[in-house]
Scaffold this active site. Structure first.
Site, PDB file in Angstrom:
ATOM      1  N   LYS A  21       0.840  -1.209   0.000  1.00  0.00           N
ATOM      2  CA  LYS A  21       0.000   0.000   0.000  1.00  0.00           C
ATOM      3  C   LYS A  21       0.876   1.260   0.000  1.00  0.00           C
ATOM      4  CE  LYS A  21      -2.404   2.687   3.397  1.00  0.00           C
ATOM      5  NZ  LYS A  21      -3.696   2.981   2.776  1.00  0.00           N
ATOM      6  N   CYS A 649     -24.680   1.250   0.419  1.00  0.00           N
ATOM      7  CA  CYS A 649     -23.862   1.623  -0.742  1.00  0.00           C
ATOM      8  C   CYS A 649     -23.079   0.393  -1.214  1.00  0.00           C
ATOM      9  CB  CYS A 649     -22.887   2.731  -0.352  1.00  0.00           C
ATOM     10  SG  CYS A 649     -21.918   2.331   1.088  1.00  0.00           S
ATOM     11  N   GLU A 671     -26.818   4.571  -2.374  1.00  0.00           N
ATOM     12  CA  GLU A 671     -25.944   4.912  -3.499  1.00  0.00           C
ATOM     13  C   GLU A 671     -26.701   4.736  -4.805  1.00  0.00           C
ATOM     14  OE1 GLU A 671     -21.993   3.149  -3.530  1.00  0.00           O
ATOM     15  OE2 GLU A 671     -22.317   2.626  -5.620  1.00  0.00           O
ATOM     16  N   HIS A 700     -16.716   8.838  -5.025  1.00  0.00           N
ATOM     17  CA  HIS A 700     -15.446   8.148  -5.251  1.00  0.00           C
ATOM     18  C   HIS A 700     -14.528   8.915  -6.186  1.00  0.00           C
ATOM     19  CE1 HIS A 700     -18.229   5.038  -3.902  1.00  0.00           C
ATOM     20  NE2 HIS A 700     -17.191   4.688  -3.182  1.00  0.00           N
ATOM     21  N   CYS A 732     -22.375   8.491  -0.580  1.00  0.00           N
ATOM     22  CA  CYS A 732     -21.772   7.803   0.570  1.00  0.00           C
ATOM     23  C   CYS A 732     -20.987   8.843   1.375  1.00  0.00           C
ATOM     24  CB  CYS A 732     -20.856   6.689   0.028  1.00  0.00           C
ATOM     25  SG  CYS A 732     -20.130   5.651   1.301  1.00  0.00           S
TER      26      CYS A 732
HETATM   27  C1  LIG Z   1     -17.281   2.149   3.386  1.00  0.00           C
HETATM   28  N1  LIG Z   1     -16.232   1.196   3.266  1.00  0.00           N
HETATM   29  C2  LIG Z   1     -15.794   0.485   4.341  1.00  0.00           C
HETATM   30  C3  LIG Z   1     -15.693  -0.912   4.216  1.00  0.00           C
HETATM   31  N2  LIG Z   1     -15.268  -1.648   5.252  1.00  0.00           N
HETATM   32  C4  LIG Z   1     -14.957  -1.047   6.401  1.00  0.00           C
HETATM   33  N3  LIG Z   1     -14.547  -1.783   7.430  1.00  0.00           N
HETATM   34  N4  LIG Z   1     -15.025   0.292   6.560  1.00  0.00           N
HETATM   35  C5  LIG Z   1     -15.438   1.085   5.544  1.00  0.00           C
HETATM   36  O1  LIG Z   1     -15.494   2.308   5.719  1.00  0.00           O
HETATM   37  N5  LIG Z   1     -16.019  -1.511   3.082  1.00  0.00           N
HETATM   38  C6  LIG Z   1     -16.552  -0.780   1.979  1.00  0.00           C
HETATM   39  C7  LIG Z   1     -16.007   0.587   1.971  1.00  0.00           C
HETATM   40  C8  LIG Z   1     -14.546   0.565   1.655  1.00  0.00           C
HETATM   41  N6  LIG Z   1     -14.035   1.849   1.731  1.00  0.00           N
HETATM   42  C9  LIG Z   1     -12.905   2.221   2.366  1.00  0.00           C
HETATM   43  C10 LIG Z   1     -12.576   3.565   2.287  1.00  0.00           C
HETATM   44  C11 LIG Z   1     -11.417   4.027   2.873  1.00  0.00           C
HETATM   45  C12 LIG Z   1     -10.594   3.146   3.552  1.00  0.00           C
HETATM   46  C13 LIG Z   1      -9.356   3.703   4.135  1.00  0.00           C
HETATM   47  O2  LIG Z   1      -9.111   4.870   3.956  1.00  0.00           O
HETATM   48  N7  LIG Z   1      -8.536   2.923   4.812  1.00  0.00           N
HETATM   49  C14 LIG Z   1      -7.341   3.483   5.385  1.00  0.00           C
HETATM   50  C15 LIG Z   1      -7.145   3.006   6.795  1.00  0.00           C
HETATM   51  C16 LIG Z   1      -8.154   3.604   7.685  1.00  0.00           C
HETATM   52  C17 LIG Z   1      -7.701   3.613   9.131  1.00  0.00           C
HETATM   53  O3  LIG Z   1      -8.047   2.768   9.890  1.00  0.00           O
HETATM   54  N8  LIG Z   1      -6.884   4.563   9.500  1.00  0.00           N
HETATM   55  C18 LIG Z   1      -6.310   4.684  10.819  1.00  0.00           C
HETATM   56  C19 LIG Z   1      -4.848   4.961  10.671  1.00  0.00           C
HETATM   57  C20 LIG Z   1      -4.153   3.765  10.308  1.00  0.00           C
HETATM   58  C21 LIG Z   1      -2.744   4.079   9.827  1.00  0.00           C
HETATM   59  O4  LIG Z   1      -2.449   3.885   8.663  1.00  0.00           O
HETATM   60  N9  LIG Z   1      -1.899   4.591  10.699  1.00  0.00           N
HETATM   61  C22 LIG Z   1      -0.583   4.918  10.304  1.00  0.00           C
HETATM   62  C23 LIG Z   1      -0.181   6.195  10.969  1.00  0.00           C
HETATM   63  C24 LIG Z   1      -0.995   7.354  10.447  1.00  0.00           C
HETATM   64  C25 LIG Z   1      -0.158   8.556  10.174  1.00  0.00           C
HETATM   65  O5  LIG Z   1       0.705   8.883  10.975  1.00  0.00           O
HETATM   66  O6  LIG Z   1      -0.377   9.175   9.108  1.00  0.00           O
HETATM   67  C26 LIG Z   1       0.281   3.757  10.727  1.00  0.00           C
HETATM   68  O7  LIG Z   1      -0.175   2.956  11.529  1.00  0.00           O
HETATM   69  O8  LIG Z   1       1.343   3.626  10.141  1.00  0.00           O
HETATM   70  C27 LIG Z   1      -6.865   5.880  11.545  1.00  0.00           C
HETATM   71  O9  LIG Z   1      -7.532   6.693  10.924  1.00  0.00           O
HETATM   72  O10 LIG Z   1      -6.616   5.974  12.736  1.00  0.00           O
HETATM   73  C28 LIG Z   1      -6.141   3.119   4.565  1.00  0.00           C
HETATM   74  O11 LIG Z   1      -5.167   3.867   4.687  1.00  0.00           O
HETATM   75  O12 LIG Z   1      -6.144   2.119   3.838  1.00  0.00           O
HETATM   76  C29 LIG Z   1     -10.907   1.810   3.641  1.00  0.00           C
HETATM   77  C30 LIG Z   1     -12.076   1.336   3.033  1.00  0.00           C
HETATM   78  N1  LIG Z   2     -21.503   6.932   7.833  1.00  0.00           N
HETATM   79  C1  LIG Z   2     -20.519   6.313   6.998  1.00  0.00           C
HETATM   80  C2  LIG Z   2     -21.142   5.403   5.995  1.00  0.00           C
HETATM   81  C3  LIG Z   2     -20.196   4.855   4.991  1.00  0.00           C
HETATM   82  S1  LIG Z   2     -20.860   3.561   4.119  1.00  0.00           S
HETATM   83  C4  LIG Z   2     -19.709   7.369   6.295  1.00  0.00           C
HETATM   84  O1  LIG Z   2     -20.263   8.424   6.057  1.00  0.00           O
HETATM   85  O2  LIG Z   2     -18.546   7.140   5.978  1.00  0.00           O
HETATM   86 ZN   LIG Z   3     -21.679   4.323   2.175  1.00  0.00          ZN
END
Ligand SMILES: CN1c2c(nc(N)[nH]c2=O)NC[C@@H]1CNc1ccc(C(=O)N[C@@H](CCC(=O)N[C@@H](CCC(=O)N[C@@H](CCC(=O)O)C(=O)O)C(=O)O)C(=O)O)cc1
Ligand SMILES: N[C@@H](CCS)C(=O)O
Ligand SMILES: [Zn+2]
Length: 769
Positions: A21, A649, A671, A700, A732
């Site tokens: 990633k 969605c 959605e 998106h 969304c």
């Molecule tokens: C609505 N969606 C979701 C799904 N499933 C879920 N469980 N949640 C959802 O919201 N399925 C369908 C869709 C999929 N959509 C998405 C949209 C966006 C993301 C996403 O942005 N994922 C992030 C990780 C999110 C997270 O937990 N962030 C943590 C930080 C974690 C991290 O990376 N920390 C860093 C340090 C941060 C820094 O210093 O900058 C580290 O540990 O190294 C948080 O916010 O605290 C992603 O980056 O992939 C996922 C699904």
């Molecule tokens: N309340 C959530 C729904 C995502 S499906 C959001 O706004 O991200």
């Molecule tokens: Zn949604």
């Protein structure tokens, strides 16, 4: 002499520390060159192969690795590149590949949707001017690099032609067979190249055979595989199914391929029952999916071994391959680095690496006799049993509360028609109220703040102040924009499921247990390991704080029971339906806590409700009934004046309209922007009378939708829906958008709502005159 072999269907791409990633995002940001990216990716591919080799896996896959998504890879390999991406630099370059996945200045991205009943999203292939070709045999490159540089003869994995076309869009239903047929020579070319390069096995994934398939599709399968295999001499094809029992066992086992892969975990015994009844061809290899590739639990190896022995009786020696039930894409990489889990729980967990170890243990047991693996079987059983007997799994109060509800029918006190009047009086909203779905931009600053707080660099107060500052700024921003119902923005949440998992009893959360959700985006599903219970208010402080800043209604935000269940790793000693109900009861208490602080508009998000629909038609009614039950259990005690919203969605909803109605939510936002009116059409034949917000723009894309475009989309919806029931909102949540995109888009959206409102008022007053 070794007879039985172990295999892996696919390994997680993201790396132990999400290196994959991070490299991709660095490349997209411009801080990594294309060469650096490709070098880093190759290193990762090799490390995955080496790791699987070290674990003792005999058939190691290639082609499971991807730079974004394996469905996109397959479409790209066959030159299925929509015209809008055909750039001057050539159509099969990396820029085109990523443009299809993520969009570019010139072209909107391809659609993305759920991969069967999982939380993984694939890029939907587009079949417009269908002219397949082998643009570049990427699979051959992967095979050769492993063979030449690592001296490992791998097993190439490819998505089969029926599934590829089934998952694609842009063709008429009756052109399905013709599209599949046109792909055959190109699949044959890819296979022939691999054969010449020395591949022994090719795994062709056809998960469509585990859905309910038609007679015509079965006939097409026979035709396709007959033609493909007739052109091959040395290389063997293994047709791989997963996620369910195969639908047409007898026909599937007689396809002219050399091996068939079955899921013996998610089939509820149906694959084995059919195998007993109809047998299995002597000349074919049976690839047995014995270890659950979708959960995180250690297997009961005794049970699995006894099952394998039964399978071994049905096939000739040398004809059985032992493997996970599906690709390990859906599990985190390794449990080894998790240092803060309760030991009782950690002892019962197995991620991808540990699951591959289980595969090799079972294989060893078959080859060397059960005694050779008895100590591991016993040890694993002891760890699972300790968790089974634990207090966490045996909370009498939780079980009692669930069973108490069995004698009652959950549901709101007043019927919708009467609640509607109460809500009109209570909220006094304008026609076409404009709102959002909940989350507002999760900027780098917000994620970093959370990271500092988690590491202890920031104290609770500092973090709280930071979150409150964001809430304040956005409440006033939403007021300026002119939204009618505001949200607090979800800034305090890392993820809409993980956040609740961190606060509910019976859940645990990991440090590195990431899985890919789409592209470079990952999620860290929490683990439901005990009975679930509500400990204390989880969302109230932030939401009540936001409400204290405004006279406009503030919509409280919860994630619903079905979505929490579907997006968590759930204990497998009780049914998922029981877990749904326990979570529902916990959320019921959260709704009460919100009401106590004067929050009377509450959204219970259920984006994963449709995704969890079983692949087999005959299992769907039960699932949907349970989902409705859990939703109603969550909302049953809400006061009359509380307006319950829900949101969905990432799926197609046309086939679950009845279920949506049965949820009895006062308002649903759903959605719709990407289905270009498809969802609106579903309402033409439906008599949905509750509040509804069909998303008027696609969140998106970074593109800012103009006012006129959203007005048109409202107009289209109002051809079938009453203006009295219509809400204006995006598709969304806005967490992945930046601040500028969000503000500009929402300004345009509220302006579109305002113009439409004026137009309706004018028409009504003209009519009245
Ligand atoms: C609505 N969606 C979701 C799904 N499933 C879920 N469980 N949640 C959802 O919201 N399925 C369908 C869709 C999929 N959509 C998405 C949209 C966006 C993301 C996403 O942005 N994922 C992030 C990780 C999110 C997270 O937990 N962030 C943590 C930080 C974690 C991290 O990376 N920390 C860093 C340090 C941060 C820094 O210093 O900058 C580290 O540990 O190294 C948080 O916010 O605290 C992603 O980056 O992939 C996922 C699904
Ligand atoms: N309340 C959530 C729904 C995502 S499906 C959001 O706004 O991200
Ligand atoms: Zn949604």
């Amino acid at each position: 002499m070794k007879q039985w072999r172990s295999s892996s269907l696919g390994y997680p791409r993201i790396g132990e520390r999400r290196e994959w990633k991070k490299a991709l995002e660095a490349f997209w940001e411009g801080s990594l060159s294309e060469n650096e990216l490709l070098t880093e990716m190759k290193e990762q591919r090799f490390s995955h192969i080496n790791k699987q080799k070290e674990k003792g896996i005999d058939l190691i896959p290639v082609g499971d690795f991807s730079l974004y998504d394996h469905v996109l890879d397959t479409a790209f390999m066959f030159g299925l590149i929509p015209d809008r991406f055909k750039s001057e630099t050539g159509t099969d370059d990396l820029a085109t590949y990523f443009a299809m996945a993520r969009g570019s200045k010139e072209a909107v991205a391809c659609e993305m949707t759920k991969w069967f009943n999982t939380n993984y999203h694939y890029i939907v292939p587009e079949i417009d001017h269908f002219a397949p070709r082998v643009a570049h045999n990427q699979l051959l490159d992967y095979f050769l690099e492993a063979k030449n540089e690592l001296h490992v003869k791998t097993k190439p994995v490819i998505l089969g032609p029926l599934t590829l076309v089934k998952l694609a869009k842009g063709y008429q239903e009756n052109d399905f067979a013709s599209c599949v047929r046109q792909l055959i020579p190109h699949y044959m070319q890819v296979f022939k190249d691999l054969e010449e390069a020395g591949a022994e096995w090719i795994q062709v994934d056809e998960p469509v055979v585990s859905t309910s398939i038609s007679d015509e599709e079965v006939e097409l399968l026979k035709e396709v595989y007959h033609e493909i295999t007739s052109g091959l001499s040395n290389v063997k094809l293994l047709l791989q199914s997963y996620f369910e029992a195969v639908d047409r066992y007898e026909e599937i086992i007689n396809l002219p391929v050399d091996g068939i892969g079955f899921d013996f975990v998610h089939d509820e015994g149906a694959n084995f029952a059919q195998l007993k009844k109809f047998g299995f061809p002597k000349e074919k290899v049976l690839a047995a999916g014995m270890i659950d590739g979708r959960n995180v639990w250690k297997a009961d190896l005794n049970d699995r071994f006894e099952y394998l022995e039964k399978l071994a009786e049905c096939v000739d020696s040398d004809q059985l391959i032992i493997q996970p039930s599906c690709s390990l894409l859906h599990t985190p990489v390794t449990i080894e680095t998790e240092d803060s889990l309760p030991p009782l729980l950690k002892g019962a967990l197995a991620f991808a690496d540990e699951k591959l170890e289980e595969v090799t243990i079972l294989t060893k047991g078959l080859n060397e006799g059960k005694a050779s693996i008895e100590p591991v079987i016993d040890d694993q059983w002891r760890q699972l049993d300790a968790l089974k007997q634990s207090e966490e799994r045996n909370r009498g109060d939780v079980k009692q509360e669930v069973s108490d509800w069995n004698t009652r029918t959950p549901g709101r006190k007043l019927p919708y028609s009467r609640r509607k009047k109460v809500h009109e009086e209570f909220f006094r909203l304008p026609l076409l109220p404009a709102t959002t779905i909940g989350s507002l931009p999760q900027t780098k600053e917000i994620r970093q703040a959370r990271s500092k707080w988690r590491k202890g660099d920031w104290g609770n107060e500092e973090y709280k102040e930071f979150i409150e500052r964001n809430i304040s700024e956005w409440v006033s921003c939403q007021e300026t924009i002119g939204l009618d119902v505001l949200v607090h923005g979800e800034f305090e949440r890392n993820d809409m499921v993980e956040f609740f998992g961190e606060k509910l009893g019976g859940f645990a959360f990991t440090r590195f247990g990431w899985v890919q959700s789409y592209g470079s985006r990952c999620v860290k599903p929490p683990v439901v390991y005990g009975d679930v219970y509500w400990k204390e208010p989880m969302t109230v402080e932030e939401i009540a704080f936001a409400q204290s800043l405004t006279d406009k209604p503030l919509k409280g935000m919860l994630t619903g029971p079905v979505t929490i269940t579907n997006w968590s790793f759930v204990r497998n000693d009780v049914s998922k339906f029981d877990v749904n109900r326990q979570i529902a009861l916990a959320l019921q208490k959260e709704i009460h806590a919100l009401e106590e602080r004067d929050i009377h508009m509450i959204q219970v998000d259920e984006p994963a409700l449709r995704e969890g629909l079983p692949l087999k038609v005959e299992k769907q009614a039960k699932y949907l009934a349970e989902a409705v039950y859990a939703f109603k259990l969550t909302t049953t005690l809400a006061k009359d004046e509380t307006q319950i919203h829900t949101h969905m969605c990432y799926s197609n909803f046309n086939d679950i309209m009845d279920t949506i109605d049965q949820l009895d939510a006062d308002v649903i936002s759903i959605e719709a922007a990407r289905s270009h009116g498809g969802l609106v059409a579903a309402f033409e034949n439906d008599h949905y009378d509750k509040g509804i917000g069909l998303g008027v723009y696609d969140i998106h894309s970074p593109r800012i939708p103009p006012v006129e475009e959203m007005e048109k989309s409202i107009t289209r919806a109002l051809q079938v829906l009453d203006p009295e029931q219509f809400w204006v909102n995006p598709d969304c949540g806005l967490k992945t958008r930046n601040i500028k995109e969000t503000v500009e888009s929402l300004k345009n959206m509220t302006e579109a709502a305002r113009l439409k409102r004026e137009e309706i008022k004018l028409t009504n007053s003209t009519k009245a005159r």
